[in-house]
Design an enzyme around this catalytic site. Structure first.
Site, PDB file in Angstrom:
ATOM      1  CD  GLU A 177      -1.780   2.326   1.546  1.00 15.83           C
ATOM      2  OE1 GLU A 177      -1.552   3.175   0.642  1.00 15.83           O
ATOM      3  OE2 GLU A 177      -1.720   2.581   2.744  1.00 15.83           O
ATOM      4  CB  CYS A 229      -1.871   6.591   2.542  1.00 12.53           C
ATOM      5  SG  CYS A 229      -2.708   5.381   3.568  1.00 12.53           S
TER       6      CYS A 229
END
Length: 522
Positions: free
Chosen positions: A294, A328
């Site tokens: 990720e 994020c």
């Protein structure tokens, strides 16, 4: 028949209400307790050994840089190899432990973490610069991951009962999900407990053993988690705790022939580097390494002229500046239809200027960024933003003995601008003006990332099209684009945001297992 008996249904861990004075006082007491333990030394854990090294990682408080959280022993390649051998040896026994028994370790750890929730959160407040709510949410998510993945492992172990294979005469066919082997876990600093716990426990409950290399800015909270797993009786060698340099230890283990998988959360650049190294086949390697990554995002919130503008502005500010934009999933872009652009911009500015910057332990809404390198990089982006748009508020350092930056908003920014295209990972928001709602979606999609996004509208027709055409892994309608809940909002994105894995989802453990068909003639 294996069942879920004696395991309660999964329910998300509730958040602490800090509007109540007793909860504020309890957190202050927890912070004071953690502060009384600062400056300690923490060892590596390799197999059954606790190892202290001369080389240390110094963890400091980003909100008060004179305060040392702790000194954590630092692994080198020789110790990384020792940890690999320990993990390989332990894998031979751990893989034979029943899924139910492996799940029980997670459930016991979740129970203990729940009992010590404030203590874990207080450590994050000091080590990572989170305020009360952000730290509490992080700890709650760590508990959720353990509870959720424990149940998921049991479900997978009985998958043939819940999702039977087609039957044919004369054969008995059964699918089982078996572990991969030894994995390298490389979690980020921004969710130093939740993501560390989620990545690690997903791997071990699936029957793998791991080498955990925490972020060098937040190693003490990772140590506390590993200690908790030891306390619940997890066998030695299942988790090997080896903080160290990414260039020295991380690359060595990524290229190791016995590494079966690498689970990484962090920047695009590091993720691509890991993927490239893992793709090379080392001498003696007999498998294709699996990379679960990720890698961040350039997330945005779209607002059309039919939207509730107050709700949209509040969501933009919360998504952009929660934990100083160091998520994020943070909304570093807001794309607003031109007919309501000025209204939304005015509301965003007003809300942003209400945010106070200060010490996390005093629960200011905005705290420090994580370290000097981040501080310098974000300030550089702010200078870039001054050339690419109109500075609406913020725009520089904030007072304090730490890495404090004022929440910053730029207006009239082109979709092609650097601050609209590159991940900043700090308290910087760019506002862009769109001709209409379709143009807004096009601007949103014009990025190499695809992690989270939000669309604000009251038009069902537009919402339906946005659900199909806004290209990201997690799309939210009329709410902020941060705050994914385990089991509710499986989390992970497209394109350069990663490998499309969905943490906290019902297919995540499959990434740490391989399906084996067992067919027998009867």
């Amino acid at each position: 028949m294996t069942t879920f008996s004696k395991i309660a249904p999964y329910v998300n861990e509730p958040f602490t209400d800090f509007t109540k004075e007793e909860n504020k006082q309890a957190m202050r007491a927890a912070v004071a307790k953690v502060k009384s333990e600062l400056g300690r030394e923490y060892p590596l854990y390799i197999g059954a050994e606790s190892i202290a090294t001369d080389a240390k990682i110094t963890s400091i408080n980003p909100g008060n840089v004179d305060e040392v959280i702790g000194y954590v022993s630092k692994a080198d390649q020789a110790l990384a190899e020792q940890a690999m051998q320990a993990a390989l040896n332990t894998f031979e026994t751990w893989k034979k432990v029943s899924p139910r028994a492996r799940a029980e370790y997670l459930l016991k750890a979740a129970k203990l973490m729940r009992e010590r929730k404030l203590e874990f959160s207080a450590l994050m407040i000091l080590e990572s610069g989170k305020n009360y709510v952000e730290a509490d949410v992080d700890t709650a998510e760590a508990i959720d991951f353990m509870e959720f993945y424990a149940r998921e492992m049991i479900r997978l172990s009985v998958i043939n009962e819940t999702l039977p294979l087609a039957k044919i005469a004369g054969e008995d066919n059964f699918i089982s999900y078996i572990p991969l082997g030894v994995g390298v876990i490389i979690p980020p600093w921004n969710f130093p407990l939740a993501i560390c716990v989620g990545m690690t426990t997903a791997a071990i409950v699936s029957g793998n053993t791991v080498l955990l290399k925490p972020a060098s800015t937040t190693p003490v909270i990772a140590y506390k988690f590993v200690s908790l797993m030891q306390e619940v009786g997890l066998p030695a060698g299942v988790i090997n705790f080896i903080p160290g340099s990414g260039a020295e230890v991380g690359d060595y283990l990524t290229t190791h022939p016995k590494t079966r998988f690498i689970s990484f959360t962090g920047s695009k650049e590091v993720g691509l580097h890991i993927n490239k190294l893992a793709a090379e086949t080392a001498p003696g390697q007999i498998w294709i390494k699996r990379v679960i990554a990720e890698m961040g995002g350039k997330d945005g919130i779209i607002v059309d002229e039919t939207a509730n503008l107050d709700a949209a502005a509040a969501a933009i500010v919360a998504s952009a500046f929660g934990f100083q934009g160091q998520k994020c999933s943070a909304a570093s872009r807001a794309i607003v239809v031109e007919s309501v652009y000025e209204q939304v911009a005015g509301k965003v500015i007003a809300l942003t200027e209400q945010l106070q910057v200060g010490l996390p332990e005093e629960n200011f809404p905005v705290g420090p960024v994580i370290d000097q390198a981040s501080f310098n990089r974000i300030l550089e982006y702010i200078e870039v933003g001054k050339q690419e748009g109109t500075l609406l508020t913020g725009g520089g350092k904030a007072a304090g003995n730490g890495y404090y930056i004022r929440p910053t908003v730029f207006g009239e920014v082109s979709g092609k601008a650097r601050i609209m295209q590159e991940e900043i990972f700090g308290p910087v928001l760019a506002l862009a003006k769109a001709k209409d709602w379709k143009d807004a979606i096009a601007i949103y999609n014009d990025t190499e990332f695809g992690l989270t996004g939000s669309y604000f509208s009251t038009s069902e027709e537009r919402i339906a099209e946005a659900l199909e055409t806004v290209h990201c892994g997690n799309l939210y309608i009329n709410r902020k684009c941060t705050g994914a809940l385990v089991g509710v909002h499986p989390f992970g994105g497209f394109n350069m945001s990663g490998t499309d894995s969905k943490a906290g989802g019902y297919d995540y453990l499959l990434l740490f297992t391989q399906a084996k068909l067992r067919s027998r003639k009867i």
